[in-house]
Design an enzyme around this catalytic site. Structure first.
Site, PDB file in Angstrom:
ATOM      1  N   GLY A  56      40.171  38.875  50.597  1.00 19.78           N
ATOM      2  CA  GLY A  56      39.460  38.437  51.791  1.00 19.78           C
ATOM      3  C   GLY A  56      39.121  39.543  52.788  1.00 19.78           C
ATOM      4  O   GLY A  56      37.985  39.621  53.286  1.00 19.78           O
TER       5      GLY A  56
ATOM      6  N   SER B 127      46.967  38.874  50.346  1.00 21.05           N
ATOM      7  CA  SER B 127      46.921  38.747  51.809  1.00 21.05           C
ATOM      8  C   SER B 127      47.218  40.046  52.552  1.00 21.05           C
ATOM      9  O   SER B 127      47.859  40.035  53.605  1.00 21.05           O
ATOM     10  CB  SER B 127      47.849  37.623  52.278  1.00 21.05           C
ATOM     11  OG  SER B 127      47.414  36.378  51.752  1.00 21.05           O
TER      12      SER B 127
ATOM     13  N   LYS C  45      35.384  39.143  44.576  1.00 16.71           N
ATOM     14  CA  LYS C  45      35.367  37.824  43.920  1.00 16.71           C
ATOM     15  C   LYS C  45      33.939  37.249  43.933  1.00 16.71           C
ATOM     16  O   LYS C  45      32.993  38.016  43.868  1.00 16.71           O
ATOM     17  CB  LYS C  45      36.406  36.905  44.570  1.00 16.71           C
ATOM     18  CG  LYS C  45      37.788  37.590  44.647  1.00 16.71           C
ATOM     19  CD  LYS C  45      38.901  36.683  45.079  1.00 16.71           C
ATOM     20  CE  LYS C  45      40.214  37.474  45.108  1.00 16.71           C
ATOM     21  NZ  LYS C  45      41.371  36.670  45.455  1.00 16.71           N
TER      22      LYS C  45
ATOM     23  N   GLU D 136      43.125  34.736  38.972  1.00 21.42           N
ATOM     24  CA  GLU D 136      42.101  33.672  38.946  1.00 21.42           C
ATOM     25  C   GLU D 136      41.460  33.574  37.561  1.00 21.42           C
ATOM     26  O   GLU D 136      41.081  32.486  37.118  1.00 21.42           O
ATOM     27  CB  GLU D 136      41.063  33.945  40.048  1.00 21.42           C
ATOM     28  CG  GLU D 136      41.649  33.632  41.417  1.00 21.42           C
ATOM     29  CD  GLU D 136      41.197  34.562  42.540  1.00 21.42           C
ATOM     30  OE1 GLU D 136      40.135  35.197  42.409  1.00 21.42           O
ATOM     31  OE2 GLU D 136      41.928  34.649  43.546  1.00 21.42           O
TER      32      GLU D 136
ATOM     33  N   GLU E 124      50.153  41.305  41.926  1.00 18.81           N
ATOM     34  CA  GLU E 124      49.628  40.322  42.866  1.00 18.81           C
ATOM     35  C   GLU E 124      50.382  39.000  42.681  1.00 18.81           C
ATOM     36  O   GLU E 124      50.021  38.196  41.810  1.00 18.81           O
ATOM     37  CB  GLU E 124      48.134  40.091  42.616  1.00 18.81           C
ATOM     38  CG  GLU E 124      47.269  41.309  42.822  1.00 18.81           C
ATOM     39  CD  GLU E 124      45.823  40.934  43.108  1.00 18.81           C
ATOM     40  OE1 GLU E 124      45.335  41.305  44.175  1.00 18.81           O
ATOM     41  OE2 GLU E 124      45.196  40.249  42.286  1.00 18.81           O
TER      42      GLU E 124
ATOM     43  N   GLY F  76      45.214  34.876  48.922  1.00 17.30           N
ATOM     44  CA  GLY F  76      44.333  34.012  49.701  1.00 17.30           C
ATOM     45  C   GLY F  76      45.073  32.966  50.508  1.00 17.30           C
ATOM     46  O   GLY F  76      44.475  32.029  51.028  1.00 17.30           O
TER      47      GLY F  76
ATOM     48  N   ASN G 120      38.376  43.600  45.973  1.00 14.84           N
ATOM     49  CA  ASN G 120      37.882  42.644  44.977  1.00 14.84           C
ATOM     50  C   ASN G 120      37.098  41.564  45.730  1.00 14.84           C
ATOM     51  O   ASN G 120      37.689  40.730  46.409  1.00 14.84           O
ATOM     52  CB  ASN G 120      39.080  42.030  44.232  1.00 14.84           C
ATOM     53  CG  ASN G 120      38.654  40.943  43.258  1.00 14.84           C
ATOM     54  OD1 ASN G 120      37.468  40.768  42.987  1.00 14.84           O
ATOM     55  ND2 ASN G 120      39.623  40.212  42.733  1.00 14.84           N
TER      56      ASN G 120
ATOM     57  N   HIS H  33      43.120  39.387  36.336  1.00 14.33           N
ATOM     58  CA  HIS H  33      43.305  38.798  37.669  1.00 14.33           C
ATOM     59  C   HIS H  33      43.826  37.366  37.530  1.00 14.33           C
ATOM     60  O   HIS H  33      43.432  36.640  36.621  1.00 14.33           O
ATOM     61  CB  HIS H  33      41.994  38.818  38.459  1.00 14.33           C
ATOM     62  CG  HIS H  33      42.226  38.502  39.906  1.00 14.33           C
ATOM     63  ND1 HIS H  33      42.356  37.207  40.366  1.00 14.33           N
ATOM     64  CD2 HIS H  33      42.419  39.305  40.974  1.00 14.33           C
ATOM     65  CE1 HIS H  33      42.606  37.246  41.674  1.00 14.33           C
ATOM     66  NE2 HIS H  33      42.640  38.499  42.071  1.00 14.33           N
TER      67      HIS H  33
HETATM   68  P1  13P Z   1      43.554  38.165  49.200  1.00 13.69           P
HETATM   69  O1  13P Z   1      43.632  39.549  49.788  1.00 13.69           O
HETATM   70  O2  13P Z   1      42.394  37.381  49.730  1.00 13.69           O
HETATM   71  O3  13P Z   1      44.860  37.443  49.292  1.00 13.69           O
HETATM   72  O4  13P Z   1      43.249  38.340  47.630  1.00 13.69           O
HETATM   73  C1  13P Z   1      44.000  39.222  46.885  1.00 13.69           C
HETATM   74  C2  13P Z   1      43.380  39.359  45.556  1.00 13.69           C
HETATM   75  O5  13P Z   1      43.365  38.429  44.766  1.00 13.69           O
HETATM   76  C3  13P Z   1      42.744  40.637  45.212  1.00 13.69           C
HETATM   77  O6  13P Z   1      42.424  40.691  43.868  1.00 13.69           O
END
Ligand code: 13P
Length: 249
Positions: free
Chosen positions: A234, A212, A11, A96, A166, A172, A9, A94
């Protein structure tokens, strides 16, 4: 046997030129793997990504979609628009989107129904906040996130659903759930689905872990029996890291 999946992803990262560069690098280095590999670049770069990956095993997916077929929804993208450019899978729910765009169970339900109605596959995300885990409410919370959006679906819809657990506190932050915490929750999710539907549906649904995941911890997390792959943030933005995570599965 349920599918293994590694999905990236991206983002709100990577402009068009950067998207093309990363996709070229991923294509060149993609290992032979039985796992499905997906990437979710930003909306404006989806069509170009689909063209670039025309002969590749990597599937391009969307980070979001609207529930309406069309109409006065400024800034939004419909299932038909995605399908028309060759996108068949959308991430929905998600954390976010939930936190920054006020997407709750009701909106997410409509999105899931719209995606399925259009024959799309849904990568449904959910997971608890840190306070929920600290107070021991994480299982209840996850159960309600699943129930409120997915449990009114027809059993047949589950062939088009991929789940991504998640935990928000691990996204993150560099702090990942331990492999044991991931396994414990994934097993709980599978049992909850078995109770609401049946064991076959529960055993066949792919459940990804996200939060992560890095080359250094992927193998241990993926080794757990109920963890079928990862949704990567990330580390999906760095070709060598994403490739290492694919190899870990
Ligand atoms: P990270 O791998 O950066 O923690 O993000 C996970 C995520 O939100 C994937 O959708």
């Amino acid at each position: 046997m349920r599918a293994k999946i590694v999905a990236g992803n991206w983002k709100m990262n990577k402009n068009l030129a950067e998207t093309e560069t990363l996709l070229a690098e991923l294509s060149a280095k993609l290992p032979d793997s039985t796992a499905e590999v997906m990437v979710a670049p930003a909306y404006v770069n989806l069509a170009s990504a689909v063209r670039t990956l025309d002969n590749s095993k990597i599937e391009v997916i969307a980070q979001n979609m609207h529930y309406a077929e069309s109409g006065a929804f400024t800034g939004e993208i419909s299932a038909d628009m995605l399908l028309n450019i060759g996108i068949n899978t959308a991430i929905i729910g998600h954390s976010e989107r939930r936190a920054y765009f006020a997407e709750g169970d009701e909106i997410l339900s409509k999105k899931v129904v719209a995606a399925l109605k259009n024959g799309m596959r849904v990568l449904f995300c959910f997971g608890e906040e840190l306070e929920d885990r600290k107070s021991g409410n994480h299982f209840k919370l996850v159960e309600s996130q699943l129930k409120n959006v997915l449990f009114s679906l027809e059993p047949a819809a589950w062939s088009k659903i991929v789940l991504a657990y998640e935990p928000v506190w691990a996204i993150g932050t560099g702090e990942t759930a331990s492999p044991e915490q991931a396994q414990e929750m994934h097993a709980f999710i599978r049992k909850t689905i078995a109770d609401a539907f049946d064991a076959t549906i529960a055993n066949n649904v792919t459940i990804l872990y996200g939060g992560s995941v890095k080359p250094g911890n992927a193998e241990e997390i993926f080794s757990k029996p109920d963890v079928d792959g990862g949704l990567i943030g990330g580390a999906a933005l760095v070709a060598d890291d994403f490739i290492a995570i694919i190899k870990a599965i």
